[in-house]
Motif scaffolding. Structure first.
Motif, PDB file in Angstrom:
ATOM      1  N   ASP A   1       0.801  -1.423  -0.193  1.00  0.00           N
ATOM      2  CA  ASP A   1      -0.111   0.047  -0.002  1.00  0.00           C
ATOM      3  C   ASP A   1       0.522   1.624  -0.478  1.00  0.00           C
ATOM      4  O   ASP A   1       1.878   1.513   1.151  1.00  0.00           O
ATOM      5  CB  ASP A   1      -1.205  -0.279   1.070  1.00  0.00           C
ATOM      6  CG  ASP A   1      -2.067   1.075   1.370  1.00  0.00           C
ATOM      7  OD1 ASP A   1      -1.425   2.201   0.617  1.00  0.00           O
ATOM      8  OD2 ASP A   1      -3.151   0.625   2.288  1.00  0.00           O
ATOM      9  N   THR A   2       0.755   2.030  -1.066  1.00  0.00           N
ATOM     10  CA  THR A   2       1.354   3.685  -1.697  1.00  0.00           C
ATOM     11  C   THR A   2       1.350   4.106  -0.037  1.00  0.00           C
ATOM     12  O   THR A   2       2.285   4.951   0.635  1.00  0.00           O
ATOM     13  CB  THR A   2       0.820   3.452  -2.970  1.00  0.00           C
ATOM     14  OG1 THR A   2       1.048   3.107  -3.918  1.00  0.00           O
ATOM     15  CG2 THR A   2       2.389   4.502  -2.673  1.00  0.00           C
ATOM     16  N   GLU A   3      -0.096   4.365   0.657  1.00  0.00           N
ATOM     17  CA  GLU A   3      -0.582   5.497   1.047  1.00  0.00           C
ATOM     18  C   GLU A   3       0.266   4.352   3.086  1.00  0.00           C
ATOM     19  O   GLU A   3      -0.009   5.283   3.623  1.00  0.00           O
ATOM     20  CB  GLU A   3      -1.442   5.650   1.748  1.00  0.00           C
ATOM     21  CG  GLU A   3      -2.413   6.704   0.758  1.00  0.00           C
ATOM     22  CD  GLU A   3      -1.458   7.438   0.227  1.00  0.00           C
ATOM     23  OE1 GLU A   3      -2.281   9.182   0.755  1.00  0.00           O
ATOM     24  OE2 GLU A   3      -0.350   7.696   0.780  1.00  0.00           O
ATOM     25  N   ARG A   4       0.603   3.306   3.222  1.00  0.00           N
ATOM     26  CA  ARG A   4       0.355   2.839   4.633  1.00  0.00           C
ATOM     27  C   ARG A   4       1.712   1.670   4.016  1.00  0.00           C
ATOM     28  O   ARG A   4       1.732   0.247   3.993  1.00  0.00           O
ATOM     29  CB  ARG A   4      -0.597   2.482   4.406  1.00  0.00           C
ATOM     30  CG  ARG A   4      -1.608   3.422   5.350  1.00  0.00           C
ATOM     31  CD  ARG A   4      -3.382   2.172   5.620  1.00  0.00           C
ATOM     32  NE  ARG A   4      -4.045   2.043   3.971  1.00  0.00           N
ATOM     33  CZ  ARG A   4      -4.823   2.593   4.124  1.00  0.00           C
ATOM     34  NH1 ARG A   4      -5.485   3.077   5.418  1.00  0.00           N
ATOM     35  NH2 ARG A   4      -5.571   2.193   3.541  1.00  0.00           N
ATOM     36  N   PRO A   5       2.967   1.701   3.952  1.00  0.00           N
ATOM     37  CA  PRO A   5       3.817   1.155   3.402  1.00  0.00           C
ATOM     38  C   PRO A   5       4.283   0.652   5.114  1.00  0.00           C
ATOM     39  O   PRO A   5       5.272  -1.009   4.756  1.00  0.00           O
ATOM     40  CB  PRO A   5       5.323   2.117   2.945  1.00  0.00           C
ATOM     41  CG  PRO A   5       5.128   3.797   3.434  1.00  0.00           C
ATOM     42  CD  PRO A   5       3.393   3.708   3.366  1.00  0.00           C
ATOM     43  N   GLU A   6       4.180   0.928   5.760  1.00  0.00           N
ATOM     44  CA  GLU A   6       4.517  -0.001   6.959  1.00  0.00           C
ATOM     45  C   GLU A   6       3.403  -1.221   7.027  1.00  0.00           C
ATOM     46  O   GLU A   6       4.229  -1.695   7.733  1.00  0.00           O
ATOM     47  CB  GLU A   6       4.401   0.910   8.007  1.00  0.00           C
ATOM     48  CG  GLU A   6       2.489   1.318   8.459  1.00  0.00           C
ATOM     49  CD  GLU A   6       2.226   2.384   8.046  1.00  0.00           C
ATOM     50  OE1 GLU A   6       2.796   2.374   7.048  1.00  0.00           O
ATOM     51  OE2 GLU A   6       0.484   2.641   8.334  1.00  0.00           O
ATOM     52  N   LEU A   7       2.232  -1.715   6.452  1.00  0.00           N
ATOM     53  CA  LEU A   7       1.481  -2.563   6.987  1.00  0.00           C
ATOM     54  C   LEU A   7       2.610  -3.536   5.703  1.00  0.00           C
ATOM     55  O   LEU A   7       3.133  -3.580   4.433  1.00  0.00           O
ATOM     56  CB  LEU A   7       0.359  -2.505   6.142  1.00  0.00           C
ATOM     57  CG  LEU A   7      -0.349  -1.664   6.796  1.00  0.00           C
ATOM     58  CD1 LEU A   7      -1.827  -1.707   5.730  1.00  0.00           C
ATOM     59  CD2 LEU A   7      -1.200  -2.065   8.077  1.00  0.00           C
ATOM     60  N   PRO A   8       2.004  -4.667   6.610  1.00  0.00           N
ATOM     61  CA  PRO A   8       2.911  -6.170   5.633  1.00  0.00           C
ATOM     62  C   PRO A   8       2.277  -6.100   4.425  1.00  0.00           C
ATOM     63  O   PRO A   8       2.858  -6.956   3.595  1.00  0.00           O
ATOM     64  CB  PRO A   8       2.516  -6.910   6.525  1.00  0.00           C
ATOM     65  CG  PRO A   8       1.125  -6.961   7.253  1.00  0.00           C
ATOM     66  CD  PRO A   8       1.434  -5.115   7.465  1.00  0.00           C
ATOM     67  N   GLY A   9       1.385  -5.915   3.928  1.00  0.00           N
ATOM     68  CA  GLY A   9       1.465  -6.188   2.544  1.00  0.00           C
ATOM     69  C   GLY A   9       0.596  -7.937   2.699  1.00  0.00           C
ATOM     70  O   GLY A   9       0.388  -8.463   3.516  1.00  0.00           O
TER      71      GLY A   9
END
Ligand code: PLP
Length: 866
Positions: A292-300
């Protein structure tokens, strides 16, 4: 320093879609992410970008011959010039040549015939423009970025049977690099490269495009050709979810999938990744990630071949607009070539069949609108054709609900609740894929509304969706989108030694933590909108708790003579004015007794006034009304509406008041309590508003009692009740009805979290693969799980520091199948006889509902104070 990886393993491919390239700050993010990746163990980075958002749609309209193509072209040019300025670039210098090419295509002689090569070239301009802008911007920011024309590197491969349209506008590309390809690619001087998604080189040297989902697929092709370390698809969602988060807020982020599951999820619903893009990476064993470009800290979501194969349902999806074609014919199944005849007719109309179900005299197939052009004309023509060989029925609109996950066949026994949910709908067709990865139900579209959240919850409850597998299931969408207000650490974590000592004196035993009760009481007292506080003692009538709450200035609400006696026994000096009596279907003598004690009596029917006039003559009372609906955590705790025995219907208030007047009885309070464990703070505001309106009509009312029912967070998913929002809502209503005092009478909220039930392990038994931990108390000690399917956290207090890696059903000693505290709970595998188990949040409706069933002794009770 680690050795540099082999050259072929140095590439990381990053793909950014339309929304990620349409704003300046997003390009800053792209630059930052690319640089960070380039710093990973000597990596090189290839960035693949889409056109600015909306541009491909515009170009498609022009390619389709839109009448106002000139205007559209001008607007496109304007849009890109303006964006260049936003990026601080000189539009002419960066885009001059490209815009000239775009204009030239507008007046190209091939445009008239909508020549396919011309269309491809036109469509390609969006990516060429966005990548040129991006490269110029990143270079201006000092980054070592090179720009490449993807058409030099991706070669369209023509497939037999492909239409000329597909050979130009929906191409596949070769993923085996030719001699020298890799070397040439590596020789690009810049450390980081930027190129276009969606476009490739046609065999004739011209342009071809990849069609829908093209940019994802381009990135996958480059990843495969380069033998990349990883392909990262950067989007504006956190990854793939166990269901569409817009429909199911409790959907879980899927953090790791294998290629096949991801393919299935992408194909049956999730729009985050185009299904075509998975195969190239799968074939080349290149891991993929959705981020997620806006939430790069998430694991994806990571997709790779090494993903541990956790069996279970990973996702549930819904596709609308499914068309079912049902074909009847007598004895057709035996007829040689019947199916061939049927499918030949589908082929003739260009329709590809998705699901198939067959019986002796019926074959039913589904058509998926995303794969087919299904409109009424096509269906009519198909029906006419088919009716030559069988009776045809077209069923529309249908929805396909699909469960995706590995090992579907071995899960069937866990799906009974899912079957039950579908049992209420008409299921036209059930289909299980031969790869054991999906199970699809086709039902009427209208029946599918609201079904997904129910099914998702049922899958988790039944254990079919193993959300406890943290290697696969990440946070909930709700949690990601809004954040979850976390519960405080429970008090018992700091009291382990004292609790173990108490348990040593005998179990089952309730322990009540008075500081927690005090804290809840004070939190309620702080809200200025409430004038009078009562505690509903049926939740927990332990003397220490009653004393504490009276000290905190709470009145006490009783529902029986027994409760009234308890109150005055424990606190003889308590003023009866602080006591409410709100019974249900109590005998006449209890009302007489209550008036004799001087407590405030609540009545909720007119019949008592009529039959027992002498009990109420000249007295004051509060009237409990039924506002026509109930609410709460379980059907059995809703205390309003036609199905409920409580309260006078609003329509009869007038008659009640008239009768009361004849008796000289004054209605001085108005009361409603619609249920317990209600999660929405607006619930009470609404009650208060309605009661205010009724009170205005009665005239003699001084106080409005809006009941109890405040919830507590029993599960880790539950959020603590928002007291401030609750108080603010009430304050608004109070302002509208300033003449009335407002009273509340919660039970659960004050005491539930303060109580813990201590039990001892009796036996640990395995049967048919289910491991059970038996305890020395069950539904006799705490009936809420059996009665309301209530959740209570359960821990092994003796071994609280050991990892809870075992999965157990936690049961009691009562001879009754419902004697289960919780299914599939996590406790340490070392759990054994005589361990002390704590059942949390048992302070409300615990001991007060305990019973001696099976002649088991009642639990003991004990309090802890500071
Ligand atoms: C049980 C009851 C309450 C308390 O309900 P909680 O959900 O525990 O807050 C309040 N009022 C009446 C009339 C009740 O019967």
């Amino acid at each position: 320093m680690p050795p540099a990886p082999p050259a072929s393993d140095r590439w990381i491919v990053l793909k950014f879609g339309g929304t990620s390239v349409s704003r300046r700050h997003r390009w800053d993010t792209i630059g930052r992410l690319a640089q960070r990746r380039a710093g990973e163990n000597d990596a090189r980075v290839l960035v693949v970008v889409s056109a600015l958002s909306g541009v491909t749609n515009e170009l498609t309209a022009i390619a389709d011959g839109a009448a106002d193509s000139d205007v559209r072209l001008l607007q496109l040019e304007q849009r890109h010039r303006e964006f260049a300025v936003e990026l601080g670039l000189d539009p002419e210098q960066v885009l001059g040549e490209r815009l000239a090419a775009l204009r030239a295509l507008g007046v190209d002689p091939r445009a008239g015939g909508r020549d396919l090569a011309w269309q491809a070239e036109l469509l390609a301009q969006g990516e060429l423009l966005s990548s040129s802008l991006g490269a110029a911007y990143l270079r201006a920011a000092g980054l070592d970025f090179g720009w490449m024309d993807a058409r030099q590197w991706l070669q369209a491969s023509l497939l037999p049977n492909q239409s000329p349209w597909a050979q130009r506008l929906s191409v596949s590309c070769s993923t085996s690099p030719s001699e020298g390809w890799s070397a040439a690619f590596r020789q690009q001087p810049a450390r980081m490269l930027l190129t276009q998604g969606f476009i490739a080189r046609h065999e004739d040297g011209g342009t071809a495009v990849l069609g829908r989902g093209g940019s994802d697929t381009s990135a996958a092709y480059f990843g495969a050709l380069l033998g990349a370390r990883r392909v990262e698809i950067w989007t504006d969602v956190p990854g793939m979810f166990s269901a569409n988060p817009r429909e199911v807020p409790d959907a879980r982020l899927l953090t790791r999938l294998d290629y096949y599951e991801a393919q299935e999820i992408a194909t049956t619903g999730a729009k985050v990744l185009h299904p075509r893009s998975i195969k190239p990476c799968r074939d080349a064993s290149v891991p993929m990630a959705i981020l997620d470009t806006e939430r790069p800290e998430l694991p994806g979501t990571s997709i790779d071949g090494g993903a541990a194969t956790v069996p279970g349902v990973k996702a549930i999806s819904r596709r609308n607009g499914i068309v079912l074609v049902s074909m009847e014919g007598i004895g057709m199944w035996q007829q040689v070539g019947f199916l061939a005849d049927v499918f030949a007719r589908f082929k003739k109309h260009g329709l590809s069949v998705d699901l198939i179900g067959s019986a002796e005299t019926n074959v039913t197939v589904s058509l998926d609108p995303s794969e087919n052009l299904v409109n009424t004309d096509v269906l009519a023509a198909l029906s006419a054709d088919l009716s030559e060989i069988c009776r045809v029925k077209v069923i529309v609109p249908c929805a396909a609900i699909t469960l995706v996950g590995r090992g579907m066949r071995s899960l069937l026994h866990k799906l009974s609740d899912v079957w039950a949910t579908f049992g209420r709908e008409r299921v036209h067709m059930i289909s299980q894929s031969s790869n054991d990865l999906n199970l699809t139900f086709v039902i009427d579209e209208a029946d599918a509304d609201g079904l997904l959240p129910v099914l998702h919850a049922a899958l988790i409850d039944s254990g079919a969706m193993p959300v406890e597998e943290t290697s696969v299931f990440g946070p909930r969408w709700r949690e990601i989108a809004h954040g979850i207000r976390k519960r405080d650490t429970p008090w018992w974590q700091g009291e382990r030694q004292r609790l173990l000592a108490m348990a040593a004196a005998g179990t089952p035993r309730y322990a009540y933590h008075l500081p927690t009760v005090r804290a809840r009481a004070r939190a309620l007292k702080q809200l200025s909108s409430i004038d009078q506080h009562y505690y509903a003692i049926k939740a927990n009538s332990h003397p220490a708790i009653l004393k504490l709450l009276v000290q905190e200035d709470f009145g006490l609400e009783c529902v029986s003579l027994g409760e009234l006696q308890r109150v005055f026994e424990v606190i003889p000096e308590l003023s009866p004015r602080r006591v409410l009596f709100t019974p249900s279907f109590a005998p006449r003598a209890e009302y007489e007794h209550a008036y004799g004690l001087g407590v405030t009596v609540t009545l909720d029917n007119i019949e008592s006034l009529q039959r027992w006039p002498e009990v109420f003559r000249g007295r004051d009372l509060w009237l409990r009304v039924d506002l026509g609906r109930g609410d709460g955590h379980h059907e059995k705790v809703r205390t309003g509406g036609k199905e409920s025995k409580f309260g006078l219907p609003v329509a009869r208030v007038e008659a009640f008041v008239a009768r009361a007047r004849q008796l000289g009885t004054r209605v001085i309070g108005l009361h409603a309590h619609l249920g317990s464990g209600v999660e929405t703070p607006q619930h009470w505001k609404q009650i208060c508003d309605e009661l205010g309106g009724i009170a205005n009509r009665i005239g003699s009312v001084e106080i409005i009692d809006i009941g109890g029912g405040l919830p507590i967070p029993y599960t880790a998913d539950d959020e603590p009740f928002d007291l401030d929002a609750w108080g603010a809502g009430l304050a608004e209503i109070k302002a509208a009805y300033p003449g009335y005092r407002i009273a509340i009478e919660p039970g659960r909220y004050l005491v539930a979290e303060a109580g813990a039930l201590l039990l001892s392990v009796t036996q640990v038994v395995e049967k048919d693969g289910v491991h059970r931990v038996g305890l020395d108390g069950g539904m006799n000690a705490l009936i809420r799980p059996a009665l309301y399917d209530a959740w209570h956290d359960i821990v092994n207090l003796s071994r609280i520091d050991e990892a809870a890696e075992g999965v157990f059903d936690i049961v009691g000693p009562i001879c009754e199948s419902s004697d289960v505290f919780g299914k599939r709970r996590r406790l340490t595998v070392a759990t054994t006889e005589a361990d002390v188990v704590l059942v949390a949040d048992a302070g409300a409706y615990g001991f007060t509902m305990a019973n001696a069933y099976n002649l088991r002794a009642l639990p003991k009770e004990e309090v802890l104070d500071v």
